[in-house]
Motif scaffolding. Structure first.
Motif, PDB file in Angstrom:
ATOM      1  N   UNK A 234       0.421  -9.361 -19.517  1.00 46.62           N
ATOM      2  CA  UNK A 234       0.888  -8.377 -20.496  1.00 46.62           C
ATOM      3  C   UNK A 234       2.393  -8.454 -20.703  1.00 46.62           C
TER       4      UNK A 234
ATOM      5  N   UNK B  14       3.333   3.182 -18.485  1.00 49.79           N
ATOM      6  CA  UNK B  14       2.644   3.209 -19.786  1.00 49.79           C
ATOM      7  C   UNK B  14       1.440   2.269 -19.837  1.00 49.79           C
ATOM      8  N   UNK B  15       0.779   2.229 -20.983  1.00 49.70           N
ATOM      9  CA  UNK B  15      -0.452   1.478 -21.133  1.00 49.70           C
ATOM     10  C   UNK B  15      -0.272  -0.016 -21.355  1.00 49.70           C
ATOM     11  N   UNK B  16       0.962  -0.502 -21.418  1.00 52.76           N
ATOM     12  CA  UNK B  16       1.158  -1.939 -21.583  1.00 52.76           C
ATOM     13  C   UNK B  16       0.594  -2.668 -20.362  1.00 52.76           C
ATOM     14  N   UNK B  17       0.775  -2.054 -19.191  1.00 52.59           N
ATOM     15  CA  UNK B  17       0.179  -2.639 -17.996  1.00 52.59           C
ATOM     16  C   UNK B  17       0.910  -3.872 -17.522  1.00 52.59           C
ATOM     17  N   UNK B  18       2.216  -3.776 -17.386  1.00 54.31           N
ATOM     18  CA  UNK B  18       3.005  -4.906 -16.917  1.00 54.31           C
ATOM     19  C   UNK B  18       2.644  -5.229 -15.466  1.00 54.31           C
TER      20      UNK B  18
ATOM     21  N   UNK C  32      -1.645   2.699 -25.884  1.00 54.01           N
ATOM     22  CA  UNK C  32      -1.999   3.834 -25.034  1.00 54.01           C
ATOM     23  C   UNK C  32      -0.824   4.214 -24.136  1.00 54.01           C
ATOM     24  N   UNK C  33      -0.751   5.505 -23.848  1.00 53.69           N
ATOM     25  CA  UNK C  33       0.446   6.028 -23.193  1.00 53.69           C
ATOM     26  C   UNK C  33       0.451   5.991 -21.678  1.00 53.69           C
TER      27      UNK C  33
END
Ligand code: SF4
Ligand code: SF4
Ligand code: FES
Lengths: 360, 534
Positions: A263, A237-241, B177-178
């Protein structure tokens, strides 16, 4: 620095040092690179004060105090490495070690799994009393594919329970019983799957002994190559861990959360932690393919495939003009892929016939 | 996001709308849980009783597609009760009077008839958000995947402008964002409206800049969106290059997509698997994947981060950029002489105003959030601190519109779609990772238990789900997460191709498909059918 910014002083190993209100002795000592051993401490969690390994000598106190839970006050005189505390720590460690089946565990078990082993070496606390490798009482009935529950190695530091409650907010696991009979278990002592567990793996990664272990990574325990870590970003996903990719030779064997990832600060979810097998799956494409006269796709070499691909675009341009060619980029490829895609369309055809999958 | 992820435990009031964060962005959700523990209040608006709803102080189970009505009424209450931020409006916005006036007709009572949420709850939510010092809004595709997606977003902006909840810590308008680089794809210009770094293609200055750079004439108007391009396949569009996207499964209206791609003269697909889309191609190129490529991606908070290679790609697979450059060179295109991902990223930084202060080495530690407009700039964790991109904030006079299709006698039930925690997108990745099936092995349709009974269905048995475009068979799961009259499923399993059903309409500005709303009919299968399905 505290919010009011006022600095206080105390004496740390004979040196005057500053601190701000609210800091613990451990935090101050850490800042000054004192190597205080800990087991139940995880900087992301509320201090717990259970293992007492972090004890320090405090002038005026009858007994050594746990530095992770003791808040500093002005004028304290603290010794972090005095002989009595070192001895005390060694004895504590010996007790812990004597309870455990093994202290040297495969680093694939989890991010923090080497903590007990390292301290045991540092304090030469192997008593010879521990029973050596044996199969141990695994929670054999828990067939979940991710988390190995090897409670013989549990030292009741409660880091797993606390990370689940404090970081994950899930309360999937709890400590049952007291003292030597204490056990980490799920709600109703059942399977993790039937608890509120989301398989984020946080408990595995904070466990200092490997009692909770990464089952998927352990599949690679027998591979002879050294374990490598490479910093990257989760592909989902867009969290970008931020993650550390674990590899042995050419094999991707596991994922660790990056504790300093901006993040995620050490957190991951089930996808980022465990869903990486797709990378080296046998379904991966390994050769270019072109459609043959039989209507099927066939593997071929790069030259043939590139020529064929280029030829199709050249013909289309000739027949239908610049506005007949379209490019679709992806939200899952690196920016360099997207950049070259848009440049392919813009520079190649002078149009803006380019989009990505954000609309779907 | 206007604000950083690390801000998420700082607001006094959290407003989550159209986001199932605990499943779709779990790590971000942990920060919200911390904020709540600290005493923050939370409003959740979602048709489904998702986990966030259970943690909320005010839960608004709005009818699918009625967000604008809710948001107008919340703004109405905020103004009526004088909870708006006069100073902020005065100093930072334009033409507020018109907007304040526009709001007067949209009472909570009016909104209640559309959203099917009690007016009193709308009041409660408005007062909570309006009274907070730091109010933060979080949303996902539940806001954008509608024919009125742009209106939805603008309604959220209106609320934030009205209450001065922008440009400060713990506030903001924060889309989650996905996909891991969906932000980056837009940043670097893989969109029909912008050159890299959001330089508008219809701005003469940008046009001149890129014409000089490319040594060729450029179109001065925007390109068409992917949705339009798919509509034009076989009539105006004859060749496509698709990189890393499984259009056939992820886009709405699957039959239409398949038809579109099959009417091309030439289709080239770059991917890591032979996806349903790749299977339709004339040429398929094998790409290297996550863990096999060096590169850069940008997360939802605009943080520019490095991806690094740990293992070699399989066989002869290559990085996407390498493949595209090879193809470009064979076509005689200039400017594709890159040696590495680093070369490409550094070129991007040199021509993109939001990345000017960055380069490959500087982002080594993931410290920067764009914009970093000049050398030495520290990056911008919080947007709009002193000024908006165009100077002052503009209120938009939004009105409620019905979804493209509304329920009818033939299709009396609302279907809404989304993701689940354990599956990602079309499962080309999670579906191939050992153990994930243990948690989620098949798709199901979530239906309120009373509806299961009322519609003559059986929990755990298959049912038929039909829309105006087609039908699929899917297993029933009785759950109180679904309200009465609304059902939910994800789009992750190819054997339940939900995108056969969806695609009723598109936002007129962005062409985003209305995936969140689709009128359907749910029927039990007769005995022989259900044996075959099981
Ligand atoms: S995997 Fe995550 S949710 Fe499950 S018990 Fe461990 S910390 Fe809790
Ligand atoms: S670990 Fe989970 S929350 Fe983090 S980026 Fe990956 S998918 Fe998103
Ligand atoms: S680390 Fe301080 S008591 Fe365990």
């Amino acid at each position: 620095m505290s919010s009011n910014g006022i600095q206080h002083q105390l004496i740390l190993d004979g040196e005057e040092v500053n601190f701000s209100a609210g800091e613990t002795l451990y935090e101050i000592a850490e800042r000054h690179r004192k190597e205080i051993p800990t087991l139940c401490y995880d900087p992301r969690l509320e201090p717990f004060g259970a293992c007492r390994l972090c004890v320090v000598e405090l002038e005026g106190a009858r007994n050594p105090v746990a530095s992770c839970t003791t808040k500093a006050t002005a004028g304290m005189v603290v010794k972090t490495q005095s002989e009595p505390v070192e001895k005390y720590r060694k004895t504590l460690l010996e007790m812990v070690v004597s309870e455990n089946r093994e202290v040297e565990v495969d680093p694939l078990r989890g991010y923090a799994s080497q903590e007990l082993g390292k301290l045991t070496d540092r304090y030469q606390a192997r008593t010879g009393r521990f029973k050596g490798a044996q199969s141990g009482q695994l929670h054999a009935t828990d067939d979940n594919p991710f988390i190995f529950r090897d409670y013989d190695l549990c030292i009741s530091c409660n880091r797993c329970v606390r990370v689940c409650a404090e970081q994950e907010g899930d309360h999937a696991i709890a400590a049952m019983g007291r003292g030597f009979h204490k056990q980490i278990t799920t709600e109703f002592n059942g399977l993790l799957k039937d608890s509120s567990c989301t398989f984020c793996g946080q408990c595995v990664q904070t466990c200092p002994t490997g009692a909770l272990a990464d089952k998927k990574a352990l599949r690679a325990a027998e591979l002879p190559e050294p374990l490598q870590k490479t910093r990257s970003v989760c592909p989902y996903c867009g969290v970008g861990c931020s993650v550390d990719l674990l590899s042995k030779g050419e094999k991707l064997v596991g994922i660790h959360p990056a504790m300093d990832g901006p993040a995620n600060e050490g957190a991951l979810c089930v996808k980022g932690q465990f869903a990486f097998d797709f990378v080296q799956h046998t379904d991966r494409l390994s050769m270019p393919m072109v459609r043959g006269d039989d209507g099927e796709l066939h593997e071929t070499d790069w030259d043939t495939a590139l020529d064929r691909a280029a030829d199709g675009f050249a013909k289309t341009l000739k027949k239908h003009g610049r506005h007949s060619i379209y490019g679709i980029a992806s939200g899952r490829t690196p920016s360099e892929a997207n950049y070259t895609m848009q440049q392919f369309i813009r520079r190649g055809y002078g149009t803006h016939y380019i989009d990505n999958c954000s609309r779907a | 996001m206007s604000n950083p992820l690390s801000d998420m435990d700082k607001p006094d009031v959290i407003f989550c709308i159209g986001t199932n964060m605990t499943e779709c962005h779990p790590v971000a959700a942990t920060r919200i849980k911390k904020a709540l523990k600290r005493g923050a209040k939370m409003i959740v608006a979602d048709p489904r009783k998702i986990q966030l709803a259970e943690m909320a102080d005010v839960y608004l189970p709005i009818r699918v597609g009625s967000d604008v009505a809710l948001l107008l009424a919340m703004a109405h209450v905020i103004v009526r009760d004088d909870l708006h931020d006069h100073a902020f409006i005065e100093e930072r916005t334009l033409d507020a009077d018109q907007f304040l006036e526009h709001l007067s007709e949209f009472t909570p009572e009016w909104a209640s008839t559309i959203t099917e949420v009690p007016a009193a709850d709308i009041e409660k939510a408005a007062k909570l958000y309006g009274a907070g010092d730091k109010g933060a809004i979080y949303y996902t595709l539940g806001i954008t995947e509608h024919i009125c997606g742009v209106d939805n977003v603008q309604s959220l902006c209106n609320l934030a402008l009205l209450t001065g909840n922008l440009g400060r810590e713990g506030t903001g308008i924060n889309p989650m964002r996905g996909q891991n680089n969906i932000q980056g794809a837009g940043d670097v210009g893989a969109i029909p409206s912008n050159y890299p770094g959001f330089q508008k293609v219809d701005d003469p200055e940008s046009k001149a800049k890129f014409e000089a750079l490319y040594g060729r004439e450029m179109d001065g108007e925007r390109g068409i969106t992917k949705v339009k391009a798919l509509n034009l396949c076989g009539s105006e569009i004859f060749a496509m290059l698709i990189d890393g996207e499984n259009t056939v499964v992820s886009d709405p209206d699957r039959k239409h997509c398949e038809h579109a791609l099959s009417s091309l003269d030439h289709l080239v697909v770059i991917d890591i698997f032979l996806t349903e889309t790749a299977q339709m191609a004339d040429v398929v190129f094998p790409a290297s994947a996550f863990a096999e490529t060096d590169g850069v991606c940008t997360n939802t908070e605009r943080r520019v981060q490095r991806l690094r290679q740990a293992v070699p790609p399989p066989g002869e697979a290559k990085p996407d950029w390498w493949i595209i450059c090879q193809l470009a060179k064979r076509l005689g295109f200039e400017g594709f002489e890159y040696e590495s991902a680093k070369d490409i990223f550094n070129e991007l930084c040199s021509i993109s105003p939001i990345y000017t202060g960055l380069d490959w080495d500087r982002i080594d530690k993931s410290e920067y959030q764009w914009p970093a407009p000049e050398e030495g700039h520290p990056g911008t964790p919080i947007l709009h601190e002193n000024e908006f991109t165009n100077g002052r904030g503009l209120f938009k006079l939004v009105r409620y519109r019905d979804p493209a299709e509304t329920i009818s006698e033939a299709f009396p039930v609302w279907l809404t779609t989304g993701r689940r925690l354990q599956a990602y997108h079309t499962r080309t990745q999670t579906g191939r990772s050992a153990g994930i099936d243990y948690l989620l092995s098949e798709e199901s349709l979530e239906i309120h238990p009373e509806d299961v009974d009322a519609w003559g269905l059986q929990d755990r048995e298959f049912c038929r789900l039909s829309s105006a475009r087609g039908s699929v068979e899917v297993r029933v799961r009785a759950t109180n997460r679904s309200p009465r009259g609304t059902v939910f499923t994800s789009f992750s399993f190819n054997d339940v191709p939900v995108n056969i059903l969806t695609g009723s309409g598109y936002d007129p500005i962005t062409d985003t498909a209305e995936l969140k709303v689709c009128p359907v009919r749910v029927e039990a299968l007769d005995k022989s059918e259900s044996d075959a399905a099981g």
